[in-house]
Design an enzyme around this catalytic site. Structure first.
Site: not given
Length: 544
Positions: A378, A515, A517
């Protein structure tokens, strides 16, 4: 009919209700049940999207674009169900809905009150969020005794009357302290916490006692006696070096058998072999690797919860111990990159605001110039792009308009139009509200054939989750590519927003606007983080 398990907490906050609730869900799922989870947050904010990470920790983004509590990240990591907007709601959302109904005249001129209107709305949202599953586990945020929690506790109290004892179960998580000076375990705080719950009409069926050591049988008997709970339903939950050991810890004490008996469920035994494999990988790594995470919220590592967990997952799947070194980007900005020496890889995560930005850019430069594996996520991608524009593409002072509206080279700028998760065109400008106005949720990305990105994912079309309002300015792409930067991924829509960048002449340099994750789990890991840790291990081996 869906059965409900309600999880409350007492004595102090941050006991780990979310982990305990997710662990129960994981055990029940292993016994063949279809399970989902909900988090009820008593704060008045509509969602945590505008809350400071120092106050709230990470904001977890769901596939359908909801900004939610970080506990939903734990839920997705522990069970297979994907969370949605309806799996998390706040007091703010409840009141917003009730007031909208009052304005429409839905209450036919009646006086709108906490009971029944607010509590009815809470119950409606719980049923809606549960959907069509066997068991819904509902975590009530806050601590018993908080004024903010009372409408939620009243609503779950009523749900036992609505659905019956065989379809509802109350789990209370409480702190049992050990007083070192006296050498004694104290049960009184738990007794008082349960007493407070009982005063509002809720009798816990199971007590989970959070401790830093095992709970002796004598204390179990005492808690059971004074809290009106069966002795076998007093469960110890002790500090563990990995949250992924908690399902096994609770199962070993028979919590799932107690739940199945209470809810009248006849199920096969739990199969925790997957969790046992995860624990074995955690406890027996073959190697170790050091990763520098350079961010601005490092004083509260909960701000990067999903990211740190994703790195640990990569460690599980590469049989390596991942040591994360949290480095304050302001310190790098002020003192230079000495803290980065000896690291096997560098990571710059997402974030907002100008503070510490130049330190992140220094970290990117250090990784690029020293040929150290770099991952930017990001804002970390935007920092990589700005550094490259300044140092390699002849754009001195290049910046994002988030940090400098007067920059001569706005290589990163506010997104003014894009297509959201539902296919709707969204438009924004500098005067738009902050809350709920970002590019959010799962978005399709097209990866260039043969690129590092395509090799990592093993595909050319992927979906990843987003949370940002600034994007790469397409006006400068040709100039950046001419200087050697590779744009390897773009959004699938007509706007062709930049999603991934890489440096072909670097050993491993990759950055993404999304993102990744948020979709990593201990069971499966995530291809990007596995590739990143493997690159760090290779760098370590080459530089011994």
């Amino acid at each position: 009919m869906t059965k409900f398990i309600f999880v409350t907490g007492g004595v102090v906050s941050s006991l780990g209700k979310g982990i305990a609730a997710a662990s129960i869900a994981a055990i029940l799922e292993s016994r063949g049940l279809k399970v989902t989870m909900l988090k009820l947050d008593p704060y008045i904010n509509v969602d945590p999207g505008t809350m400071s990470p120092f106050q709230h920790g990470e904001v977890f983004v769901t596939e359908d674009g909801a900004e939610t509590d970080l506990d939903l990240g734990h839920y997705e990591r522990f069970i297979h169900a994907k969370m949605k907007k309806s799996n998390n709601f706040t007091t703010g959302q409840v009141y917003e809905s009730v007031i909208a109904k009052e304005r429409r005249g839905d209450y036919l001129g009646g006086t709108v009150q906490v009971i029944p209107h607010i509590t009815d709305e809470i119950k409606h949202k719980v049923r809606e969020g549960a959907g069509d599953v066997d068991v819904a586990i509902v975590e009530v945020g806050g601590t018993v005794g908080d004024i903010e929690s009372l409408p939620f506790l009243e609503a779950i109290r009523q749900m036992r009357s609505n659905f019956g004892r065989k379809n509802t179960l109350y789990v209370h998580l409480s702190y049992v302290p050990y007083i070192a000076a006296a050498g004694e375990i104290k049960t009184k705080p738990t007794q008082h916490s349960v007493k407070e719950l009982r005063e509002i009409g809720i009798q816990p069926d199971i007590l989970i006692c959070r401790m830093d050591r095992e709970l002796p049988q004598d204390e179990k008997r005492k808690i059971a006696l004074f809290c009106n709970v069966e002795e076998n339903a007093v469960i110890g939950c002790y500090d563990a070096d990995s949250i992924y050991k908690v399902p096994g810890m609770l199962h070993a004490q028979g919590i799932d058998d107690i739940i199945c008996e209470h809810l009248d469920l006849s199920l096969p035994p739990a199969d925790l072999s997957v969790w046992n494999g995860i624990i074995d990988a955690i406890e027996h790594p073959a190697r170790s690797v050091n990763i520098a995470m350079v961010g601005k919220y490092v004083d509260l590592t909960e701000s990067y919860k999903s990211l740190s967990e994703a790195l640990k997952h990569a460690g599980i799947h590469t049989r390596s111990e991942v040591n994360i070194h949290y480095i304050d980007s302001e310190e790098v900005e002020r003192d230079g990159c000495a803290a980065l020496k000896g690291m096997d890889a560098i990571l710059v995560p997402g974030g907002f605001g100008k503070r510490g930005v130049e330190g992140k850019i220094k970290a990117v430069r250090y990784a690029r110039e020293h040929n150290i594996p770099y991952l930017g996520i990001c804002l970390g991608m935007q920092m990589a792009l700005i550094e490259y524009a300044r140092d390699m593409a002849g754009m001195p002072g290049a910046n994002s308009t988030e940090f400098d509206l007067e920059t001569d080279f706005p290589v990163v700028a506010l997104i003014d139009e894009w297509v959201n998760h539902d296919g709707k065109i969204e438009t924004r400008d500098e005067n738009s509200n902050l809350g709920g106005t970002m590019r959010l949720g799962g978005q399709e990305c097209v990866l260039e054939s043969g690129s590092l990105a395509a090799r990592i994912y093993g595909a050319e079309h992927i979906v990843e989750r987003h949370r940002h309002r600034y994007e790469v300015n397409n006006h400068y792409i040709d100039r950046l590519e001419a200087a050697g930067l590779k744009i390897s991924g773009r959004s699938a829509g007509a706007e062709k927003l930049v999603e991934t960048i890489e440096l072909p002449n670097h050993r491993w340099f990759f950055a993404c606007q999304f993102h990744p994750e948020f979709t990593s789990t201990p069971r499966d890991g995530h291809p990007l983080f596995k590739a990143y840790v493997e690159a760090a291990l290779a760098y370590q081996a080459d530089n011994k």
